[in-house]
Design a protein around this motif. Sequence first.
Motif, PDB file in Angstrom:
ATOM      1  N   ALA A   1       0.834  -1.203   0.000  1.00  0.00           N
ATOM      2  CA  ALA A   1       0.000   0.000   0.000  1.00  0.00           C
ATOM      3  C   ALA A   1       0.868   1.253   0.000  1.00  0.00           C
ATOM      4  O   ALA A   1       0.569   2.224  -0.687  1.00  0.00           O
ATOM      5  CB  ALA A   1      -0.933  -0.001   1.204  1.00  0.00           C
ATOM      6  N   GLU A   2       1.958   1.228   0.779  1.00  0.00           N
ATOM      7  CA  GLU A   2       2.875   2.364   0.827  1.00  0.00           C
ATOM      8  C   GLU A   2       3.488   2.623  -0.547  1.00  0.00           C
ATOM      9  O   GLU A   2       3.549   3.758  -1.001  1.00  0.00           O
ATOM     10  CB  GLU A   2       3.993   2.114   1.847  1.00  0.00           C
ATOM     11  CG  GLU A   2       3.655   2.536   3.260  1.00  0.00           C
ATOM     12  CD  GLU A   2       4.879   2.519   4.149  1.00  0.00           C
ATOM     13  OE1 GLU A   2       5.940   2.028   3.717  1.00  0.00           O
ATOM     14  OE2 GLU A   2       4.763   2.980   5.291  1.00  0.00           O
ATOM     15  N   ALA A   3       3.940   1.558  -1.192  1.00  0.00           N
ATOM     16  CA  ALA A   3       4.578   1.706  -2.502  1.00  0.00           C
ATOM     17  C   ALA A   3       3.603   2.309  -3.506  1.00  0.00           C
ATOM     18  O   ALA A   3       3.955   3.222  -4.264  1.00  0.00           O
ATOM     19  CB  ALA A   3       5.089   0.349  -2.991  1.00  0.00           C
ATOM     20  N   GLY A   4       2.378   1.815  -3.504  1.00  0.00           N
ATOM     21  CA  GLY A   4       1.384   2.366  -4.419  1.00  0.00           C
ATOM     22  C   GLY A   4       1.088   3.821  -4.128  1.00  0.00           C
ATOM     23  O   GLY A   4       0.965   4.641  -5.052  1.00  0.00           O
ATOM     24  N   ALA A   5       1.011   4.157  -2.833  1.00  0.00           N
ATOM     25  CA  ALA A   5       0.701   5.527  -2.441  1.00  0.00           C
ATOM     26  C   ALA A   5       1.821   6.482  -2.820  1.00  0.00           C
ATOM     27  O   ALA A   5       1.573   7.627  -3.229  1.00  0.00           O
ATOM     28  CB  ALA A   5       0.447   5.590  -0.932  1.00  0.00           C
ATOM     29  N   LEU A   6       3.055   6.038  -2.710  1.00  0.00           N
ATOM     30  CA  LEU A   6       4.193   6.889  -3.069  1.00  0.00           C
ATOM     31  C   LEU A   6       4.082   7.348  -4.521  1.00  0.00           C
ATOM     32  O   LEU A   6       4.282   8.519  -4.836  1.00  0.00           O
ATOM     33  CB  LEU A   6       5.511   6.132  -2.867  1.00  0.00           C
ATOM     34  CG  LEU A   6       5.941   5.873  -1.414  1.00  0.00           C
ATOM     35  CD1 LEU A   6       7.153   4.937  -1.393  1.00  0.00           C
ATOM     36  CD2 LEU A   6       6.262   7.167  -0.693  1.00  0.00           C
ATOM     37  N   TYR A   7       3.749   6.413  -5.394  1.00  0.00           N
ATOM     38  CA  TYR A   7       3.670   6.752  -6.817  1.00  0.00           C
ATOM     39  C   TYR A   7       2.379   7.477  -7.185  1.00  0.00           C
ATOM     40  O   TYR A   7       2.288   8.064  -8.259  1.00  0.00           O
ATOM     41  CB  TYR A   7       3.840   5.497  -7.667  1.00  0.00           C
ATOM     42  CG  TYR A   7       5.283   5.038  -7.717  1.00  0.00           C
ATOM     43  CD1 TYR A   7       6.206   5.713  -8.510  1.00  0.00           C
ATOM     44  CD2 TYR A   7       5.716   3.969  -6.943  1.00  0.00           C
ATOM     45  CE1 TYR A   7       7.531   5.326  -8.551  1.00  0.00           C
ATOM     46  CE2 TYR A   7       7.050   3.568  -6.977  1.00  0.00           C
ATOM     47  CZ  TYR A   7       7.950   4.246  -7.777  1.00  0.00           C
ATOM     48  OH  TYR A   7       9.264   3.862  -7.795  1.00  0.00           O
ATOM     49  N   GLU A   8       1.391   7.438  -6.299  1.00  0.00           N
ATOM     50  CA  GLU A   8       0.203   8.263  -6.520  1.00  0.00           C
ATOM     51  C   GLU A   8       0.500   9.711  -6.133  1.00  0.00           C
ATOM     52  O   GLU A   8       0.044  10.653  -6.787  1.00  0.00           O
ATOM     53  CB  GLU A   8      -0.970   7.739  -5.690  1.00  0.00           C
ATOM     54  CG  GLU A   8      -1.576   6.450  -6.225  1.00  0.00           C
ATOM     55  CD  GLU A   8      -2.757   5.993  -5.390  1.00  0.00           C
ATOM     56  OE1 GLU A   8      -3.158   6.723  -4.464  1.00  0.00           O
ATOM     57  OE2 GLU A   8      -3.281   4.894  -5.649  1.00  0.00           O
ATOM     58  N   ILE A   9       1.264   9.890  -5.059  1.00  0.00           N
ATOM     59  CA  ILE A   9       1.599  11.241  -4.594  1.00  0.00           C
ATOM     60  C   ILE A   9       2.571  11.911  -5.563  1.00  0.00           C
ATOM     61  O   ILE A   9       2.408  13.070  -5.940  1.00  0.00           O
ATOM     62  CB  ILE A   9       2.207  11.182  -3.177  1.00  0.00           C
ATOM     63  CG1 ILE A   9       1.151  10.705  -2.172  1.00  0.00           C
ATOM     64  CG2 ILE A   9       2.741  12.554  -2.762  1.00  0.00           C
ATOM     65  CD1 ILE A   9       1.708  10.422  -0.793  1.00  0.00           C
TER      66      ILE A   9
ATOM     67  N   ALA B   1       6.891  12.736 -12.757  1.00  0.00           N
ATOM     68  CA  ALA B   1       7.402  13.886 -12.010  1.00  0.00           C
ATOM     69  C   ALA B   1       8.771  13.640 -11.395  1.00  0.00           C
ATOM     70  O   ALA B   1       9.326  14.509 -10.724  1.00  0.00           O
ATOM     71  CB  ALA B   1       6.416  14.280 -10.913  1.00  0.00           C
ATOM     72  N   HIS B   2       9.315  12.428 -11.585  1.00  0.00           N
ATOM     73  CA  HIS B   2      10.660  12.142 -11.070  1.00  0.00           C
ATOM     74  C   HIS B   2      11.299  11.082 -11.947  1.00  0.00           C
ATOM     75  O   HIS B   2      10.621  10.352 -12.678  1.00  0.00           O
ATOM     76  CB  HIS B   2      10.590  11.672  -9.610  1.00  0.00           C
ATOM     77  CG  HIS B   2       9.914  10.352  -9.430  1.00  0.00           C
ATOM     78  ND1 HIS B   2      10.591   9.155  -9.457  1.00  0.00           N
ATOM     79  CD2 HIS B   2       8.621  10.032  -9.226  1.00  0.00           C
ATOM     80  CE1 HIS B   2       9.745   8.158  -9.270  1.00  0.00           C
ATOM     81  NE2 HIS B   2       8.532   8.667  -9.137  1.00  0.00           N
TER      82      HIS B   2
END
Length: 225
Positions: free
Chosen positions: A44-52, A57-58
């Motif tokens: 979930a963290e990994a998915g959220a990082l790429y949503e943010i 953008a990087h």
Amino acid sequence: MAALAQSIRRSAIGLGLFAIITGGTIALTQQLTKDRIQEQVARAEAGALYEIIPESAHDNDLLQDTVTLPPGSRLAIDGPLKGWVPRQDGKPVGLILPAVAPDGYSGDIHLLVGINLQGEVLGVRVTSHRETPGLGDRVELRKSNWVLSFEGRSLENPEPRNWEVKKNGGVFDQFTGATITPSAVVNAVQDTLVYFREHRETILTTVDADDIRTSDEPQPHREEG
């Protein structure tokens, strides 16, 4: 009498073996469940990082480009913080920090807050919670777009006293039938911004953003000629 004692002894041994087997099964189940939960949280963290911070953008490996920052008690996290650094052409374009809202309706709400190096929110995602389905779970992006209302916000936008849900005199919407959950998330996002401001110099140095730090500082006056 001897038969009774032998029967009691057998029963005791049987109960002891049952307790050992049951205890072992429970411990094994807990360990397997714990590992599964941790794996789900990490996913979930990994998915959220790429949503943010979307990949457009990087250009670095966001999951691997991390920094260790000073502890942040206001973020309800013990010990040093792990932050993720998105970079473009080698230069940091922001920072993603973990935070915990400890005052959710049903307990802790874990989230990630993306902040650009000027202190504005890039995005917020909730990674785990136990809020009421159909009410408090609307903090999840897949349930509503409420969490998008933080994008572009800063400690000056809105001013500090308006970092509340509308029911409490602030600018953020609450949910029908649920005020505690969104209020907890609002407070956690604001606390993350305060943490960023309080540790800004350390953060900019740690993510190697000297050029950005100096560009924000007053420049000496140069005489013509």
